[in-house]
Structures are given as C-alpha cells and as structure tokens.
Design an enzyme around this catalytic site. Sequence first.
Site, mmCIF file in Angstrom:
data_model
loop_
_atom_site.group_PDB
_atom_site.id
_atom_site.type_symbol
_atom_site.label_atom_id
_atom_site.label_comp_id
_atom_site.label_asym_id
_atom_site.label_seq_id
_atom_site.Cartn_x
_atom_site.Cartn_y
_atom_site.Cartn_z
ATOM 1 N N CYS A 286 -1.305 5.908 -5.872
ATOM 2 C CA CYS A 286 -2.004 6.234 -7.127
ATOM 3 C C CYS A 286 -1.098 6.311 -8.357
ATOM 4 O O CYS A 286 -1.216 5.486 -9.266
ATOM 5 C CB CYS A 286 -2.736 7.560 -6.959
ATOM 6 S SG CYS A 286 -3.944 7.519 -5.637
HETATM 7 N N1 LIG Z 1 -4.765 7.645 -0.721
HETATM 8 C C1 LIG Z 1 -4.997 8.521 -1.666
HETATM 9 O O1 LIG Z 1 -4.468 9.604 -1.620
HETATM 10 C C2 LIG Z 1 -5.955 8.227 -2.803
HETATM 11 C C3 LIG Z 1 -6.313 9.293 -3.646
HETATM 12 C C4 LIG Z 1 -7.206 9.047 -4.676
HETATM 13 C C5 LIG Z 1 -7.703 7.762 -4.869
HETATM 14 N N2 LIG Z 1 -7.322 6.737 -4.044
HETATM 15 C C6 LIG Z 1 -7.909 5.416 -4.269
HETATM 16 O O2 LIG Z 1 -8.826 5.142 -3.211
HETATM 17 C C7 LIG Z 1 -8.830 3.738 -2.922
HETATM 18 C C8 LIG Z 1 -8.550 3.498 -1.458
HETATM 19 O O3 LIG Z 1 -7.255 3.982 -1.172
HETATM 20 P P1 LIG Z 1 -6.762 4.260 0.298
HETATM 21 O O4 LIG Z 1 -5.535 5.083 0.144
HETATM 22 O O5 LIG Z 1 -7.848 4.774 1.161
HETATM 23 O O6 LIG Z 1 -6.392 2.766 0.783
HETATM 24 P P2 LIG Z 1 -6.059 2.294 2.291
HETATM 25 O O7 LIG Z 1 -5.251 1.075 2.163
HETATM 26 O O8 LIG Z 1 -5.565 3.451 3.090
HETATM 27 O O9 LIG Z 1 -7.470 1.930 2.898
HETATM 28 C C9 LIG Z 1 -8.257 0.878 2.471
HETATM 29 C C10 LIG Z 1 -9.009 0.313 3.652
HETATM 30 O O10 LIG Z 1 -9.875 -0.710 3.146
HETATM 31 C C11 LIG Z 1 -9.873 -1.777 4.082
HETATM 32 N N3 LIG Z 1 -10.351 -2.966 3.398
HETATM 33 C C12 LIG Z 1 -9.690 -3.796 2.560
HETATM 34 N N4 LIG Z 1 -10.516 -4.775 2.116
HETATM 35 C C13 LIG Z 1 -11.716 -4.546 2.691
HETATM 36 C C14 LIG Z 1 -12.966 -5.190 2.628
HETATM 37 N N5 LIG Z 1 -13.159 -6.279 1.863
HETATM 38 N N6 LIG Z 1 -13.970 -4.701 3.367
HETATM 39 C C15 LIG Z 1 -13.788 -3.605 4.152
HETATM 40 N N7 LIG Z 1 -12.641 -2.945 4.234
HETATM 41 C C16 LIG Z 1 -11.610 -3.402 3.510
HETATM 42 C C17 LIG Z 1 -8.447 -1.833 4.594
HETATM 43 O O11 LIG Z 1 -8.377 -2.486 5.836
HETATM 44 C C18 LIG Z 1 -8.117 -0.334 4.699
HETATM 45 O O12 LIG Z 1 -8.444 0.186 5.961
HETATM 46 C C19 LIG Z 1 -7.808 3.115 -3.866
HETATM 47 O O13 LIG Z 1 -8.460 2.659 -5.016
HETATM 48 C C20 LIG Z 1 -6.911 4.292 -4.214
HETATM 49 O O14 LIG Z 1 -6.295 4.101 -5.469
HETATM 50 C C21 LIG Z 1 -6.465 6.961 -3.008
#
Ligand SMILES: NC(=O)c1ccc[n+]([C@@H]2O[C@H](COP(=O)([O-])OP(=O)(O)OC[C@H]3O[C@@H](n4cnc5c(N)ncnc54)[C@H](O)[C@@H]3O)[C@@H](O)[C@H]2O)c1
Length: 448
Positions: A286
């Site tokens: 982030c």
């Molecule tokens: N990790 C954090 O602490 C956090 C906190 C706040 C916001 N966010 C935001 O949340 C969002 C997700 O982050 P995350 O950390 O969970 O990412 P991540 O990479 O851990 O998880 C994303 C998942 O989406 C899957 N994916 C990718 N393309 C796909 C598709 N077309 N269809 C289905 N699944 C698909 C991936 O395989 C993965 O399992 C981002 O925008 C991030 O900025 C994350």
Amino acid sequence: MTTSSVNSLALLKEKIETREARIGIVGMGYVGLPLALLFSGERFRVTGFDVAADKVSKLNSGGSYIVRILPSAIQQAQKSGFRATADYSEIAAMDAVIICVPTPLNEHHEPDLSYVTGTVASIAPHIHPDQLIVLESTTYPGTTEEIVAPMLEAGNPHGLKVARTLDQPGVHVAFSPEREDPGNDTVARHDIPKVVGGCGPAATELASALYGAIFRRVVQVSSPSVAEMSKLLENIYRCVNIALVNELKQLCMRMGIDIHEVIDAAKTKPFGFQAFYPGPGLGGHCIPIDPFYLSWKAKEFDFRTRFIELAGAINTDMPYFVIAQLAEALNDRSRSIKGSKILVLGLAYKRDIDDLRESPSLTIIELLRAKGALVAYNDPYFPTVGHGRHYDLNMTCTPLDNLAQYDAVLIVTDHSTYDYRAIVKQSKLVVDTRNATKGIDAKNIVRC
Ligand SMILES: NC(=O)c1ccc[n+]([C@@H]2O[C@H](COP(=O)([O-])OP(=O)(O)OC[C@H]3O[C@@H](n4cnc5c(N)ncnc54)[C@H](O)[C@@H]3O)[C@@H](O)[C@H]2O)c1
C-alpha cells in the site's frame, strides 16, 4: 421509486439480514481471504474466486497459505458453506460480489489496473439485476465510475445498466476501501469503520447493509470517488509522515540526537501529534504504491502532487542511506562492504508478518550483493526467497547460529521472535535500522 425497485432492494436487504445472501469475494489474498472469513463467521455462505489454482485447491482442502490464518479457520468457514472456485459463471448465483484484487504499479511507475479490469471483464457476463458489486482494491478516484461501471454495462449480454437513481433498475455498484493493517492487533477488524460510496443511493444503502453485518460502524459518503480518495488520503498521510521522520532521523544523527527519544517525548502531547517512526524504507502493497495512483491521476488535471513526490524521493532513498551507514560502520572497523559477510535480519516489510512485497530488505540485499558483499538472511517467515517482479534473490534462510562469522548483522525487520540481547552479544557488529536494540547498551551497535 418504482414498486419493483423498492421490492428488490428490500428483498436483498432482507436476505442480508437473514444471512441468506450469497457473497462472492474475488481475490483470495491478504485482503479477500480474511474478509471471506469475517462474513463466514457471521453465517453467510461465501464463495471465494481466484485465478490461482493452487490457492483454490488449498482452500478447498481446508488449508491456508497465509501464516496468520490457521487452517482451522478455513475449516470452520467451510462449515458455513465457504468454498473457493476459479469458475466465474458462479458469479450468477451471488447476491453480492466484492472485488479484492491487486492494484500494483507498472514498470513506468503508473497504475496497473489490469487485475481490476481483468476481473470486471470476467464477471460482467454473469451479473444480474439487483446484484451488488463492490470494489475494495485501492485505486485512484474515478476508477469505479469511469472504468468498473462502464465495463460492467458493456460486458453483460442483457444490456443491464448500473442503477444510478432509486427508481432505475439495474446492478448496484459501490466502492469501499479496505483498511486492514496486517500484524496490528490493537484494533479488532470489526471495529475498523467501513467507508462506502455507491454509484447510486441504493448501492450505498445495500453496501452499508452488507458491511453493517460484519463491521460495527459504516460511514456513508456521497460517491465512490470520495471513498476512493479517502483511502488515498489515509495512505498518503502515512507516507508523508514517515518521510518526515526519515528525514529528521538523518538530521538528528548528524546532530547527535536520538530521534526515537525525540518521538517518545513528542508523542506525550495529547493532541495535534501522531507518532510515526523512521526505518530502512517503505514496504508493503500500500504505502509505497498507492500515493502514485493519485500522482498519476492528478496529471490529467494538470496538477503536481509535490508532497507525494518529495515523500516518495525521501523514502525511496532510505535503503541507500542504510547501505551508506553500514559502509561507514565497517570502515570504522577497517572493512569494506566488498568481501564482507553480512547477515540481513528480516525479509518481511514489517514486524511479525509473512509479506515481503516491496520490502526494503530486498533492495538492501540486492545493493549489498552489487557491492560485492557475501549476503545471508534470516527470517522465520521465509524459509526461502526466490524472485518477484522487482527482485531475483534465490536464497535460503540461514539459521541464527555462529553469528560471530559475520562482519555485520543488519536488522531490517524487527520481528518480535528475535532475542536482540543474544544477537548483540554474539555479533561483531549490529547495524540496527529499527531501534530493535533499544535499551541495550553495547559498543558494537550502530543505530541508523
Ligand atoms: N494487504 C493489505 O494489507 C491491504 C490493505 C489495504 C488495502 N489493500 C488493497 O487490497 C487489494 C488487494 O490486496 P491484497 O494484499 O489482498 O493482494 P494479494 O496479492 O494478497 O491478493 C490478490 C489475490 O487476487 C488474485 N487475483 C488476481 N487477479 C485475479 C482475477 N482476475 N480474478 C480472481 N482473482 C485474481 C490473486 O491470485 C491473489 O490471490 C489491493 O488493491 C491492495 O492495495 C491491501
């Protein structure tokens, strides 16, 4: 409002209240999986969608791939009907779909929305009237209105529209930012207020009802753009303040002042000050990334986000600052980085988590290797590290024994499982970028 739209709204709200609503969560990562478990814990039947076949099969066999989520939690959710799939046709059976896919930057440091657009293109053929679609992925203001909504309208074969007024039938679309702070156990997840902004009033109402089932407080805003911007403000606030203390740390070091003592004193002020701490550089999905989503969008409005750029420059420089401090500490001992054996402690981007995305450790290891150091690492969360979008390390975790063999032990991540007193005692030189050795008085510690 037409009678049918009133009825269908009321019906979905009732389904949420009675827990009959079926919830689809797209992206079973650090955000989507815990969210799925929260809804399951509230007796909702949740389907997790992910393109990664290994994640789908792991979840369906009752396993977990995130350290802080135990397999028993997945198995408990399975009792409420939780399962995972890669089959998007199952979207049609969902009452609400929440999108939690990655939003990284591309190689030109610009927003890479391909995961979001890929997801929306895949779900669009299967959406139905009165379904609620919520985007949670962090992104620039305008994404939900300008990209997600038009793609859903263009991609479904029934000419379905996004409902923008109360009497307009269609699919309901909203944005609700994820605010999780991995590793932070001071606030329970359900106590973090949830911001929601819909493309229309019904979407806001439905998203509020949905999240109201798992969060104690829902904060409604007037549009998806306000919700999108609020998330960016939160992260930019952190990014800028971390840059400020990183810069002040460098000044304090020249002045012979301990920045941590300064922060500890300043934070006793009961108003107008929030403590941020210096470190070896920003990490995680982030804070190093999200601000640049706004910088990029601002250019469309002929606007330069100078705070973001300055904070980005200071924070990006921190791993280089660490290398310079390490070089100086070695120099004081008549050593150079070239040929020195260096143990890097901690790969994760912050304490006690198993996430190394954008971690400064990766940059630091690459910089040390480029300068000819013989680098080893230890991190209880990573038995091995291979290669990713921005690194290529191929290393195996070294046990924490025989520390005297290293010319320096460099603390980059202050995991709480480390015994810092023992580490200091056994090492020739400890370079501490996290103040992990606070309270330990030893000549072989260099804090930076
Ligand atoms: N990790 C954090 O602490 C956090 C906190 C706040 C916001 N966010 C935001 O949340 C969002 C997700 O982050 P995350 O950390 O969970 O990412 P991540 O990479 O851990 O998880 C994303 C998942 O989406 C899957 N994916 C990718 N393309 C796909 C598709 N077309 N269809 C289905 N699944 C698909 C991936 O395989 C993965 O399992 C981002 O925008 C991030 O900025 C994350």
